[in-house]
Design a protein around this motif. Structure first.
Motif, mmCIF file in Angstrom:
data_model
loop_
_atom_site.group_PDB
_atom_site.id
_atom_site.type_symbol
_atom_site.label_atom_id
_atom_site.label_comp_id
_atom_site.label_asym_id
_atom_site.label_seq_id
_atom_site.Cartn_x
_atom_site.Cartn_y
_atom_site.Cartn_z
ATOM 1 N N VAL A 87 0.833 -1.202 0.000
ATOM 2 C CA VAL A 87 0.000 0.000 0.000
ATOM 3 C C VAL A 87 0.872 1.258 0.000
ATOM 4 C CG1 VAL A 87 -1.736 1.328 1.273
ATOM 5 C CG2 VAL A 87 -1.870 -1.182 1.187
ATOM 6 N N THR A 88 0.530 2.185 -0.889
ATOM 7 C CA THR A 88 1.174 3.500 -0.914
ATOM 8 C C THR A 88 0.092 4.569 -0.803
ATOM 9 O OG1 THR A 88 2.896 2.672 -2.376
ATOM 10 C CG2 THR A 88 2.692 5.053 -2.186
ATOM 11 N N LEU A 89 0.216 5.439 0.185
ATOM 12 C CA LEU A 89 -0.670 6.592 0.314
ATOM 13 C C LEU A 89 -0.032 7.775 -0.393
ATOM 14 C CD1 LEU A 89 -1.509 6.324 4.133
ATOM 15 C CD2 LEU A 89 -2.913 5.544 2.224
ATOM 16 N N LEU A 90 -0.782 8.381 -1.309
ATOM 17 C CA LEU A 90 -0.290 9.553 -2.036
ATOM 18 C C LEU A 90 -1.124 10.752 -1.605
ATOM 19 C CD1 LEU A 90 -0.390 6.953 -4.354
ATOM 20 C CD2 LEU A 90 1.257 8.581 -5.309
ATOM 21 N N PHE A 91 -0.470 11.704 -0.956
ATOM 22 C CA PHE A 91 -1.168 12.857 -0.383
ATOM 23 C C PHE A 91 -1.113 14.031 -1.362
ATOM 24 C CE2 PHE A 91 0.003 10.202 3.172
ATOM 25 C CZ PHE A 91 -1.188 10.156 3.877
ATOM 26 N N THR A 92 -2.262 14.341 -1.941
ATOM 27 C CA THR A 92 -2.340 15.389 -2.953
ATOM 28 C C THR A 92 -2.327 16.768 -2.314
ATOM 29 O OG1 THR A 92 -3.552 14.019 -4.527
ATOM 30 C CG2 THR A 92 -3.809 16.379 -4.730
ATOM 31 N N TYR A 93 -1.343 17.554 -2.707
ATOM 32 C CA TYR A 93 -1.190 18.916 -2.186
ATOM 33 C C TYR A 93 -0.750 19.813 -3.339
ATOM 34 C CZ TYR A 93 1.073 22.911 0.087
ATOM 35 O OH TYR A 93 1.445 24.172 0.472
ATOM 36 N N SER A 94 -1.389 20.985 -3.455
ATOM 37 C CA SER A 94 -0.995 21.904 -4.524
ATOM 38 C C SER A 94 -0.484 23.241 -3.997
ATOM 39 C CB SER A 94 -2.178 22.159 -5.467
ATOM 40 O OG SER A 94 -3.140 22.974 -4.823
ATOM 41 N N GLY A 95 -0.996 23.660 -2.862
ATOM 42 C CA GLY A 95 -0.661 24.999 -2.376
ATOM 43 C C GLY A 95 -1.460 26.097 -3.050
ATOM 44 N N ILE A 96 -2.440 25.738 -3.875
ATOM 45 C CA ILE A 96 -3.280 26.754 -4.531
ATOM 46 C C ILE A 96 -4.134 27.458 -3.477
ATOM 47 C CG2 ILE A 96 -5.236 27.084 -6.117
ATOM 48 C CD1 ILE A 96 -4.096 24.748 -7.774
ATOM 49 N N GLY A 97 -4.058 28.790 -3.474
ATOM 50 C CA GLY A 97 -4.780 29.548 -2.467
ATOM 51 C C GLY A 97 -6.120 30.081 -2.923
ATOM 52 N N ASP A 98 -6.397 30.031 -4.218
ATOM 53 C CA ASP A 98 -7.652 30.537 -4.770
ATOM 54 C C ASP A 98 -8.776 29.548 -4.449
ATOM 55 O OD1 ASP A 98 -9.805 31.377 -6.319
ATOM 56 O OD2 ASP A 98 -8.531 32.041 -7.976
ATOM 57 N N LYS A 99 -9.661 29.936 -3.545
ATOM 58 C CA LYS A 99 -10.713 29.022 -3.093
ATOM 59 C C LYS A 99 -11.754 28.732 -4.169
ATOM 60 C CE LYS A 99 -8.946 28.431 0.901
ATOM 61 N NZ LYS A 99 -8.233 27.140 1.149
#
Length: 375
Positions: A131-143
């Motif tokens: 099992v591999t958990l891939l944590f999606t993160y972009s840092g996009i601040g525009d809600k």
């Protein structure tokens, strides 16, 4: 089921990083660039089950593309988030069913939702799946583009990685990177820090398809590009800046990869199951030991071996192998990407469609943003 758009009815689909199970569809997170646009599922915000988990698993393991212990697998990576409150129990039902069959396949779980200690304990109780958990993160601040708070996934990643004596692995899945939106010096510096909270990092760009562009225009969102593309977009200058920033991290920091399968394979101590080693310009940022492992595993198939591997696929009846080099095999006559991915994973070797050539140094990405003569 019959009321769903045609593509959404296929709960098992081969995607580049693995065979994907998606019998729960619907997501409230509201990311404007979500791939659900392309499946006609954007308006489906409430996760709903299309069948029981047991039925879904049976479809999964009996699918013609499924190979025990070999095919890389994914679950709920197309139309929902696996750790949403209404989805979590379905996720564990699938994982625990597959694990009870003593299957040792790769299992990729992509999330940006909230995890808890109990999730980590249940994942760690799986004895066979990788099992591999891939944590999606972009840092996009525009809600308007990404309303879900980024800190949630950061907290989940830190919790999962800090869990003691874990069998599962974690990846900081830094995406989508979009020039002018989340690529400032501060964004890159923040990502470099966060990368220390996972076993490895993958960076990638935006799938900017026609359906997504239509949504941006209809809702007055700032368009990231003037045209769409069938592949992810990572401009050359952005990649250079990322590599330069990550090169300044402390010695011993978890490695950075361009390709998902490279990172997933690395964190489990295995050679890349997508055979990217043949495209050797991809490997200039890989750890030396990983590069050596991939080199030893690299085997160039012959055209007869390719046809033999495709023999059980009716959709490959008209496949023609046009060229085989140390880098990749080029084929034509396949009706979709799915049989190509099957062959690629079965042979751990790059299989390219002659109709959509891969250009050197562009790493299977869109041409947008690559202007140099040698690019």
């Amino acid at each position: 089921m019959a009321a769903l758009p045609e593509r959404a009815r296929d709960v098992v689909e081969y995607r580049k990083s693995g065979l994907s199970l998606n019998h729960i569809q619907g997501c409230p997170l509201g990311c404007a660039y979500c791939i659900r646009h392309t499946y006609g599922l954007w308006d489906a915000r409430l996760p709903q089950a299309l069948m029981s988990d047991a039925e879904a698993v049976e479809q999964f393991v009996s699918h013609r593309y499924f190979r025990p212990h070999d095919t890389p697998l994914q679950v709920f990576n197309r139309a929902t988030d696996p750790f949403l409150p209404g989805v979590r129990e379905h996720l564990f039902a699938v994982l625990e069913d597959l694990d009870s069959r003593e299957l040792t396949n790769h299992m990729l779980v992509i999330t940006r939702a909230r995890m808890n200690v109990s999730d980590c304990e249940r994942l760690n109780a799986l004895r066979h799946l990788k099992v591999t958990l891939l944590f999606t993160y972009s840092g996009i601040g525009d809600k308007r583009i990404e309303p879900h708070p980024a800190q949630t996934v950061v907290n989940s990643m830190r919790l999962a990685t800090a869990h003691a004596a874990r069998r599962y692995r974690t990846i900081f899945y830094w995406r989508p990177l979009v020039p002018g939106l989340n690529d400032t010096t501060a964004h890159l510096a923040r990502a470099a820090v966060l990368s220390g909270w996972a076993d490895a990092t993958v960076f990638t760009g935006l799938f900017y398809r026609d359906e997504i562009a239509d949504y941006y225009r209809a809702n007055g969102l700032p368009e990231p590009y003037q045209e769409t593309a069938r592949r992810k977009i990572v401009p050359e200058t952005l990649e250079r800046r990322i590599l330069a920033r990550f090169a300044r991290r402390p010695s011993g920091a978890p490695p950075l990869f361009r390709k998902t399968s490279c990172a997933v394979s690395y964190v489990h101590g295995l050679p890349d199951y997508n055979g990217h080693y043949g495209i050797n310009e991809l490997c200039d940022i890989c750890p030396a030991a990983q590069l050596d492992m991939c080199a030893r595993a690299h085997q160039v198939p012959t055209a007869p071996q390719l046809h033999e591997a495709a023999a059980g696929l009716p959709e490959a009846a008209h496949m023609h192998v046009t060229e085989v080099t140390e880098r990749a095999a080029q084929v034509e006559g396949l009706p979709s990407e799915q049989p190509r991915y099957y062959l690629q994973h079965r042979l751990a070797f790059q299989i390219h469609d002659a109709a959509h050539p891969h250009r050197q140094r562009r790493h299977g990405r869109a041409d947008l943003g690559w202007e140099s003569a040698n690019g």
